[in-house]
Design a protein around this motif. Sequence first.
Motif, short mmCIF file in Angstrom:
data_model
loop_
_atom_site.label_atom_id
_atom_site.label_comp_id
_atom_site.label_asym_id
_atom_site.label_seq_id
_atom_site.Cartn_x
_atom_site.Cartn_y
_atom_site.Cartn_z
N GLU A 1 10.40 -0.74 -2.33
CA GLU A 1 11.40 -0.46 -1.30
C GLU A 1 10.81 -0.57 0.10
OE1 GLU A 1 15.16 0.30 0.15
OE2 GLU A 1 14.62 -0.01 -1.96
N LEU A 2 9.58 -0.11 0.26
CA LEU A 2 8.92 -0.14 1.56
C LEU A 2 8.30 -1.50 1.89
CD1 LEU A 2 7.10 3.32 1.41
CD2 LEU A 2 9.09 2.72 2.85
N GLY A 3 8.19 -2.37 0.90
CA GLY A 3 7.60 -3.69 1.11
C GLY A 3 6.09 -3.67 1.22
N VAL A 4 5.43 -2.69 0.58
CA VAL A 4 3.98 -2.57 0.65
C VAL A 4 3.32 -3.78 -0.01
CG1 VAL A 4 1.98 -1.21 -0.09
CG2 VAL A 4 4.05 -0.06 0.74
N ASN A 5 2.36 -4.36 0.69
CA ASN A 5 1.62 -5.52 0.20
C ASN A 5 0.18 -5.13 -0.12
OD1 ASN A 5 3.75 -7.44 0.80
ND2 ASN A 5 3.24 -7.10 2.94
N THR A 6 -0.34 -5.66 -1.22
CA THR A 6 -1.74 -5.46 -1.58
C THR A 6 -2.53 -6.64 -1.00
OG1 THR A 6 -1.05 -4.39 -3.62
CG2 THR A 6 -3.35 -5.14 -3.49
N LEU A 7 -3.44 -6.34 -0.07
CA LEU A 7 -4.20 -7.40 0.58
C LEU A 7 -5.53 -7.69 -0.11
CD1 LEU A 7 -3.57 -6.48 4.32
CD2 LEU A 7 -2.29 -8.06 2.85
N GLU A 8 -6.22 -6.63 -0.57
CA GLU A 8 -7.50 -6.83 -1.26
C GLU A 8 -7.88 -5.59 -2.04
OE1 GLU A 8 -9.86 -7.63 2.35
OE2 GLU A 8 -11.03 -5.85 1.85
N ALA A 9 -8.73 -5.82 -3.02
CA ALA A 9 -9.26 -4.71 -3.82
C ALA A 9 -10.62 -5.12 -4.37
CB ALA A 9 -8.31 -4.36 -4.97
N SER A 10 -11.47 -4.12 -4.49
CA SER A 10 -12.78 -4.31 -5.13
C SER A 10 -13.03 -3.11 -6.01
CB SER A 10 -13.88 -4.44 -4.06
OG SER A 10 -14.19 -3.16 -3.52
N GLU A 11 -14.21 -3.05 -6.59
CA GLU A 11 -14.55 -1.90 -7.43
C GLU A 11 -14.63 -0.61 -6.64
OE1 GLU A 11 -18.50 -3.84 -6.32
OE2 GLU A 11 -16.47 -4.51 -6.81
#
Length: 164
Positions: free
Chosen positions: A27-37
């Motif tokens: 609903e908020l339009g949250v985007n995942t840009l990057e992730a690591s361990e």
Amino acid sequence: MKPDNRDFFPLTAFAKRFVDQLAQCRELGVNTLEASEHHVLLELPYNPQVIGYPDSGVIHGGVITTLMDTACGAAVITAIYHQSGEVELSPTLDLRVDYMKSATPEKPVFGFAECFKLSSSVAFVRAIAYQDSMDAPLAQAVGSFMRIGSELMTDEFRRVMEGN
């Protein structure tokens, strides 16, 4: 998925699948840009629907808290996956958010969270929300998340998280 297959399972895609499963994030339009361990970086686009103060256009603090809680939770599950190869849910036990300044209207807010310690039963995180620079945070957070194990997850959620 077995631990020896982790190198073929990008953590950014894993974190994105988690965030995309959360109705409030969709609903908020949250985007995942990057992730690591160790970390996750999310983006909350500016949207007039999340204004808390109509006269100023400032985003409501509860939305910032949601961003930080989600970033922390995503950091925990990616850290667990990286460490064990298991898909495991980890609900929030405690989250303290300290607000330092209001977000500038019309600009996105970023949530950066780091899982800095995993025990057998609790994960510990710290996070910041910022706009232009991590050196000028809007808010900071520290929290703990419960490790409940992979056996309490539905098969459907596990399939989604594994990308199947």
